[in-house]
Design a protein around this motif. Structure first.
Motif, PDB file in Angstrom:
ATOM      1  N   VAL A 183       0.843  -1.195   0.000  1.00 29.01           N
ATOM      2  CA  VAL A 183       0.000   0.000   0.000  1.00 29.01           C
ATOM      3  C   VAL A 183       0.874   1.239   0.000  1.00 29.01           C
ATOM      4  O   VAL A 183       2.076   1.175   0.273  1.00 29.01           O
ATOM      5  CB  VAL A 183      -0.958   0.023   1.215  1.00 29.01           C
ATOM      6  N   CYS A 184       0.263   2.387  -0.290  1.00 30.20           N
ATOM      7  CA  CYS A 184       1.019   3.642  -0.331  1.00 30.20           C
ATOM      8  C   CYS A 184       1.676   3.914   1.017  1.00 30.20           C
ATOM      9  O   CYS A 184       2.874   4.172   1.096  1.00 30.20           O
ATOM     10  CB  CYS A 184       0.097   4.783  -0.731  1.00 30.20           C
ATOM     11  N   GLY A 185       0.885   3.895   2.094  1.00 26.60           N
ATOM     12  CA  GLY A 185       1.441   4.024   3.431  1.00 26.60           C
ATOM     13  C   GLY A 185       1.795   5.424   3.865  1.00 26.60           C
ATOM     14  O   GLY A 185       2.326   5.617   4.963  1.00 26.60           O
ATOM     15  N   ASN A 186       1.526   6.447   3.043  1.00 24.71           N
ATOM     16  CA  ASN A 186       1.813   7.818   3.467  1.00 24.71           C
ATOM     17  C   ASN A 186       1.002   8.166   4.714  1.00 24.71           C
ATOM     18  O   ASN A 186      -0.180   7.833   4.812  1.00 24.71           O
ATOM     19  CB  ASN A 186       1.460   8.816   2.358  1.00 24.71           C
ATOM     20  N   VAL A 187       1.644   8.837   5.662  1.00 30.07           N
ATOM     21  CA  VAL A 187       0.939   9.307   6.852  1.00 30.07           C
ATOM     22  C   VAL A 187      -0.042  10.388   6.419  1.00 30.07           C
ATOM     23  O   VAL A 187       0.328  11.339   5.726  1.00 30.07           O
ATOM     24  CB  VAL A 187       1.915   9.858   7.902  1.00 30.07           C
ATOM     25  N   LEU A 188      -1.296  10.250   6.809  1.00 29.99           N
ATOM     26  CA  LEU A 188      -2.330  11.186   6.393  1.00 29.99           C
ATOM     27  C   LEU A 188      -2.268  12.468   7.213  1.00 29.99           C
ATOM     28  O   LEU A 188      -1.999  12.437   8.416  1.00 29.99           O
ATOM     29  CB  LEU A 188      -3.709  10.537   6.544  1.00 29.99           C
ATOM     30  N   ALA A 189      -2.506  13.581   6.570  1.00 27.22           N
ATOM     31  CA  ALA A 189      -2.472  14.885   7.239  1.00 27.22           C
ATOM     32  C   ALA A 189      -3.516  14.944   8.346  1.00 27.22           C
ATOM     33  O   ALA A 189      -4.649  14.499   8.181  1.00 27.22           O
ATOM     34  CB  ALA A 189      -2.730  15.994   6.227  1.00 27.22           C
ATOM     35  N   GLY A 190      -3.096  15.445   9.505  1.00 27.41           N
ATOM     36  CA  GLY A 190      -4.007  15.606  10.625  1.00 27.41           C
ATOM     37  C   GLY A 190      -4.270  14.328  11.387  1.00 27.41           C
ATOM     38  O   GLY A 190      -5.115  14.275  12.262  1.00 27.41           O
ATOM     39  N   SER A 191      -3.490  13.291  11.071  1.00 31.33           N
ATOM     40  CA  SER A 191      -3.688  12.010  11.758  1.00 31.33           C
ATOM     41  C   SER A 191      -2.373  11.565  12.361  1.00 31.33           C
ATOM     42  O   SER A 191      -1.358  11.532  11.680  1.00 31.33           O
ATOM     43  CB  SER A 191      -4.199  10.952  10.777  1.00 31.33           C
ATOM     44  N   ALA A 192      -2.405  11.235  13.650  1.00 25.35           N
ATOM     45  CA  ALA A 192      -1.173  10.829  14.325  1.00 25.35           C
ATOM     46  C   ALA A 192      -0.610   9.539  13.753  1.00 25.35           C
ATOM     47  O   ALA A 192       0.591   9.399  13.579  1.00 25.35           O
ATOM     48  CB  ALA A 192      -1.431  10.683  15.824  1.00 25.35           C
ATOM     49  N   MET A 193      -1.465   8.574  13.461  1.00 26.98           N
ATOM     50  CA  MET A 193      -0.972   7.283  12.998  1.00 26.98           C
ATOM     51  C   MET A 193      -1.684   6.774  11.747  1.00 26.98           C
ATOM     52  O   MET A 193      -1.319   5.741  11.219  1.00 26.98           O
ATOM     53  CB  MET A 193      -1.155   6.226  14.110  1.00 26.98           C
ATOM     54  N   GLY A 194      -2.708   7.484  11.267  1.00 30.60           N
ATOM     55  CA  GLY A 194      -3.439   7.017  10.101  1.00 30.60           C
ATOM     56  C   GLY A 194      -2.586   7.054   8.845  1.00 30.60           C
ATOM     57  O   GLY A 194      -1.825   8.001   8.632  1.00 30.60           O
ATOM     58  N   ARG A 195      -2.723   6.032   8.008  1.00 26.33           N
ATOM     59  CA  ARG A 195      -1.922   5.930   6.793  1.00 26.33           C
ATOM     60  C   ARG A 195      -2.812   5.679   5.581  1.00 26.33           C
ATOM     61  O   ARG A 195      -3.881   5.102   5.686  1.00 26.33           O
ATOM     62  CB  ARG A 195      -0.884   4.809   6.920  1.00 26.33           C
ATOM     63  N   CYS A 196      -2.322   6.111   4.423  1.00 29.32           N
ATOM     64  CA  CYS A 196      -3.042   5.890   3.174  1.00 29.32           C
ATOM     65  C   CYS A 196      -3.051   4.394   2.860  1.00 29.32           C
ATOM     66  O   CYS A 196      -1.987   3.763   2.796  1.00 29.32           O
ATOM     67  CB  CYS A 196      -2.381   6.665   2.039  1.00 29.32           C
TER      68      CYS A 196
END
Length: 354
Positions: A183-196
């Motif tokens: 998966v892409c795995g980029n850390v999503l903006a405004g999220s401490a641990m959420g990832r794409c």
């Protein structure tokens, strides 16, 4: 990296794939045994820092002999295999000088036309095995030679460069658990641990056929460490790539639309390579910047790369001389030419008056 003491051989470790980047292997091997990449890096004896995340500045760029030998002791994989997976050991790249800092690393990757964290991707390749190839980190990389499609720059899920925020500045998660390398795995903006969670294999593909594969062939020859011709002279991979960077600046700043068309650049949306029409105007004024997309990389390979390697040497030298003269007359020579002198092939240097 300092020694972390004697390490036990791990019972099972994923074997690196051909051309795989070091961080890709570590991410994939950690997922295979169900642990976070940073936790796995520590288990391998890599001297890192941080608690929740580890942040090695030169991760994937260079690896000391001591660290490579520790990796061999832990995995049974030869140390030379790991050193060969580092960006600084790619034949077309000049190794960074001095102690690496974040700012120096950013300058180095822009100067050498590489992407340290993240890169382009072929969705059809990663559908088989989620591997990031080392040559995909070259800013001039444009096409998959197997599937004849443009490499993908941007994730359709998060809108950012593919996997660029997965390990930003080398930060490897320690406490998140296993992270899927597919998966892409980029850390999503405004999220401490959420990832794409967008799967790389699902990203849209643009098929371009054989023509770009031919244009890119000298780049892959150079990447493999083989000599390449520049203006008829056989040169080292690093010299050839330095020549491409210099000629790209000349093309960007001095070549007219008519001259580009004469070199084979399409002037309309018809015929082979017509998909390049949209980018010709976008590259103007980007002095010193590496190609920002696979499409810009295709422009570089079609113009600068083919001019050096596949064009009549005398005619090519004449064009370079004419463009360099224009820059001198316009007063732009110091800005465009001076920063690109290092490692340039002798015939290219002579053509621009050095």
């Amino acid at each position: 990296m300092r020694s972390s003491g004697a390490r036990r051989r791990l019972p099972a470790v994923a074997v690196p794939c051909p051309e795989e980047a070091f961080d890709s292997w570590l991410w994939r091997a950690a997922y295979r045994i169900g642990v976070a990449p940073g936790f796995f890096a520590r288990a391998l004896g890599l001297d890192l820092s941080g608690v929740r995340q580890v942040r090695p500045v030169g991760f994937g760029v260079c690896l000391s002999l001591e660290a490579a030998e520790r990796l061999e002791a832990c995995t049974g994989i030869p140390a030379g295999r790991f050193t060969g997976m580092q960006l600084a050991n790619v034949a077309v790249v000049g190794a960074p000088v001095g102690k690496l800092t974040v700012s120096r690393l950013r300058e180095w990757q822009a100067d050498q036309w590489v992407s340290v964290y993240g890169g382009r991707v072929c969705p059809l390749c990663v559908a088989d095995v989620p591997v990031s190839r080392l040559w995909w980190r070259l800013s001039a990389a444009a096409v998959c030679p197997v599937h004849r499609c443009l490499l993908v720059d941007e994730c359709a899920g998060c809108g950012r460069r593919v996997q660029s925020g997965r390990a930003q500045l080398g930060m490897l998660p320690v406490r998140e658990g296993a992270l899927d390398p597919g998966v892409c795995g980029n850390v999503l903006a405004g999220s401490a641990m959420g990832r794409c969670e967008a799967r790389l294999s699902d990203l849209p593909v643009t098929v371009v056929g054989d023509i770009l594969v031919v244009w890119q062939r000298p780049l892959l020859e150079a990447f493999a460490g083989r000599p390449v011709r520049a203006l008829g002279d056989e040169v080292s991979p690093r010299q050839w790539f330095a020549g491409v960077r210099l000629v790209t600046e000349l093309v960007r700043e001095a070549a007219t639309a008519a001259e580009l068309e004469d070199l084979g650049m399409p002037s309309s949306g018809r015929g082979p390579g017509a998909w390049l029409c949209s980018v010709a105007g976008e590259v103007r004024g980007r002095v010193g910047s590496p190609p920002a997309s696979a499409l810009e990389a295709a422009f570089v390979l079609r113009t600068a790369g083919s001019l050096l390697t596949g064009h009549d040497p005398q005619d090519a030298a004449g064009r370079l001389r004419s463009w360099a003269d224009r820059l001198v007359r316009s007063g732009a020579a110091k800005t465009v030419l001076a920063p690109n002198r290092r490692d340039v092939p002798r015939l290219v240097a002579a053509a621009v008056g050095w």
